[in-house]
Design a protein around this motif. Sequence first.
Motif, PDB file in Angstrom:
ATOM      1  N   MET A  30      25.947-215.904-106.499  1.00  0.00           N
ATOM      2  CA  MET A  30      26.764-215.870-105.834  1.00  0.00           C
ATOM      3  C   MET A  30      28.237-216.467-107.495  1.00  0.00           C
ATOM      4  SD  MET A  30      28.858-217.752-102.731  1.00  0.00           S
ATOM      5  CE  MET A  30      28.612-219.740-103.238  1.00  0.00           C
ATOM      6  N   LEU A  31      28.005-217.558-107.866  1.00  0.00           N
ATOM      7  CA  LEU A  31      28.515-218.622-108.802  1.00  0.00           C
ATOM      8  C   LEU A  31      29.091-217.291-109.623  1.00  0.00           C
ATOM      9  CD1 LEU A  31      27.192-222.428-107.966  1.00  0.00           C
ATOM     10  CD2 LEU A  31      29.455-221.386-106.927  1.00  0.00           C
ATOM     11  N   LEU A  32      28.513-217.018-110.414  1.00  0.00           N
ATOM     12  CA  LEU A  32      28.118-216.206-111.731  1.00  0.00           C
ATOM     13  C   LEU A  32      29.585-214.815-111.566  1.00  0.00           C
ATOM     14  CD1 LEU A  32      24.912-216.674-113.103  1.00  0.00           C
ATOM     15  CD2 LEU A  32      27.126-218.289-114.289  1.00  0.00           C
ATOM     16  N   MET A  33      29.597-214.511-110.583  1.00  0.00           N
ATOM     17  CA  MET A  33      29.740-213.573-109.690  1.00  0.00           C
ATOM     18  C   MET A  33      31.452-213.877-108.998  1.00  0.00           C
ATOM     19  SD  MET A  33      27.817-210.660-108.028  1.00  0.00           S
ATOM     20  CE  MET A  33      26.070-210.350-108.957  1.00  0.00           C
ATOM     21  N   LYS A  63      13.967-217.684-116.577  1.00  0.00           N
ATOM     22  CA  LYS A  63      13.940-218.735-116.654  1.00  0.00           C
ATOM     23  C   LYS A  63      14.019-219.722-114.563  1.00  0.00           C
ATOM     24  CE  LYS A  63      17.272-220.105-119.413  1.00  0.00           C
ATOM     25  NZ  LYS A  63      17.618-221.477-120.305  1.00  0.00           N
ATOM     26  N   TYR A  64      14.685-219.146-113.947  1.00  0.00           N
ATOM     27  CA  TYR A  64      15.522-219.504-112.702  1.00  0.00           C
ATOM     28  C   TYR A  64      14.881-218.860-112.038  1.00  0.00           C
ATOM     29  CZ  TYR A  64      19.634-220.809-116.313  1.00  0.00           C
ATOM     30  OH  TYR A  64      19.672-220.825-117.796  1.00  0.00           O
ATOM     31  N   TYR A  65      14.121-217.579-112.067  1.00  0.00           N
ATOM     32  CA  TYR A  65      13.301-218.132-110.318  1.00  0.00           C
ATOM     33  C   TYR A  65      11.830-218.028-110.596  1.00  0.00           C
ATOM     34  CZ  TYR A  65      12.327-214.398-106.632  1.00  0.00           C
ATOM     35  OH  TYR A  65      11.580-214.586-105.362  1.00  0.00           O
ATOM     36  N   LYS A  66      11.209-218.015-110.176  1.00  0.00           N
ATOM     37  CA  LYS A  66      10.329-218.117-109.650  1.00  0.00           C
ATOM     38  C   LYS A  66       9.382-217.497-109.146  1.00  0.00           C
ATOM     39  CE  LYS A  66       9.466-221.827-113.035  1.00  0.00           C
ATOM     40  NZ  LYS A  66      10.145-223.278-113.343  1.00  0.00           N
ATOM     41  N   ALA A  67       8.366-217.024-108.564  1.00  0.00           N
ATOM     42  CA  ALA A  67       7.868-216.624-107.265  1.00  0.00           C
ATOM     43  C   ALA A  67       6.668-218.044-107.029  1.00  0.00           C
ATOM     44  CB  ALA A  67       6.990-214.727-108.105  1.00  0.00           C
ATOM     45  N   TRP A  68       5.923-217.405-106.156  1.00  0.00           N
ATOM     46  CA  TRP A  68       4.636-218.374-105.014  1.00  0.00           C
ATOM     47  C   TRP A  68       3.603-218.020-106.271  1.00  0.00           C
ATOM     48  CZ3 TRP A  68       4.345-222.883-103.003  1.00  0.00           C
ATOM     49  CH2 TRP A  68       3.361-223.775-102.821  1.00  0.00           C
ATOM     50  N   GLU A  69       3.167-217.712-106.532  1.00  0.00           N
ATOM     51  CA  GLU A  69       2.243-217.517-108.330  1.00  0.00           C
ATOM     52  C   GLU A  69       2.591-218.408-109.078  1.00  0.00           C
ATOM     53  OE1 GLU A  69       3.956-214.764-106.791  1.00  0.00           O
ATOM     54  OE2 GLU A  69       2.116-214.625-104.749  1.00  0.00           O
ATOM     55  N   GLU A  70       3.545-218.023-109.651  1.00  0.00           N
ATOM     56  CA  GLU A  70       3.905-218.672-111.238  1.00  0.00           C
ATOM     57  C   GLU A  70       4.120-220.215-110.892  1.00  0.00           C
ATOM     58  OE1 GLU A  70       7.584-217.275-111.840  1.00  0.00           O
ATOM     59  OE2 GLU A  70       6.842-214.656-112.415  1.00  0.00           O
ATOM     60  N   TYR A  71       4.915-220.238-109.780  1.00  0.00           N
ATOM     61  CA  TYR A  71       5.391-221.659-108.880  1.00  0.00           C
ATOM     62  C   TYR A  71       3.015-222.946-108.944  1.00  0.00           C
ATOM     63  CZ  TYR A  71       7.071-225.999-106.392  1.00  0.00           C
ATOM     64  OH  TYR A  71       7.187-227.610-106.470  1.00  0.00           O
ATOM     65  N   LYS A  72       2.959-222.011-107.950  1.00  0.00           N
ATOM     66  CA  LYS A  72       1.129-222.563-108.028  1.00  0.00           C
ATOM     67  C   LYS A  72       0.647-223.011-109.894  1.00  0.00           C
ATOM     68  CE  LYS A  72      -2.808-222.891-105.219  1.00  0.00           C
ATOM     69  NZ  LYS A  72      -3.266-223.845-105.506  1.00  0.00           N
ATOM     70  N   GLU A 120      14.364-217.872-103.346  1.00  0.00           N
ATOM     71  CA  GLU A 120      16.265-217.740-102.931  1.00  0.00           C
ATOM     72  C   GLU A 120      16.946-217.434-102.460  1.00  0.00           C
ATOM     73  OE1 GLU A 120      14.110-214.376-100.624  1.00  0.00           O
ATOM     74  OE2 GLU A 120      12.189-214.080-101.400  1.00  0.00           O
ATOM     75  N   MET A 121      17.276-219.293-101.938  1.00  0.00           N
ATOM     76  CA  MET A 121      18.452-219.345-101.502  1.00  0.00           C
ATOM     77  C   MET A 121      19.146-219.540-102.864  1.00  0.00           C
ATOM     78  SD  MET A 121      18.034-220.871 -97.485  1.00  0.00           S
ATOM     79  CE  MET A 121      16.617-221.944 -98.391  1.00  0.00           C
ATOM     80  N   VAL A 122      18.290-220.329-103.216  1.00  0.00           N
ATOM     81  CA  VAL A 122      18.769-221.273-104.656  1.00  0.00           C
ATOM     82  C   VAL A 122      19.392-220.595-105.658  1.00  0.00           C
ATOM     83  CG1 VAL A 122      18.536-222.766-106.917  1.00  0.00           C
ATOM     84  CG2 VAL A 122      17.232-223.206-104.731  1.00  0.00           C
ATOM     85  N   PHE A 123      18.519-219.196-106.458  1.00  0.00           N
ATOM     86  CA  PHE A 123      19.223-218.152-106.920  1.00  0.00           C
ATOM     87  C   PHE A 123      20.466-217.192-106.654  1.00  0.00           C
ATOM     88  CE2 PHE A 123      18.654-213.940-108.635  1.00  0.00           C
ATOM     89  CZ  PHE A 123      18.409-213.740-110.033  1.00  0.00           C
TER      90      PHE A 123
END
Length: 47
Positions: free
Chosen positions: A44-47, A4-13, A36-39
Motif C-alpha cells: 500500500m505504501l509503495l502504490m 525477500k519481504y514475505y515468508k510463508a510459514w514453511e520458510e519461517y520454520k 500478510e498484514m505487513v506485506f
Amino acid sequence: MDTKYYKAWEEYKAEHPEIEDRLEGVMAPKMQSYEEMVFGFVMMLLM
C-alpha cells in the motif's frame, strides 16, 4: 511468491528450527496473518 519481504510459514520454520512442534499449530496461523498484514501495508505504501 518469491520475495525477500514475505515468508510463508514453511520458510519461517526452516529458518527457525528452535520452534517446537507442539507450538507450531498455534504460531503458524498468527505468524502467517502477520506476514500478510505487513506485506499488504508495504505494498500500500509503495502504490
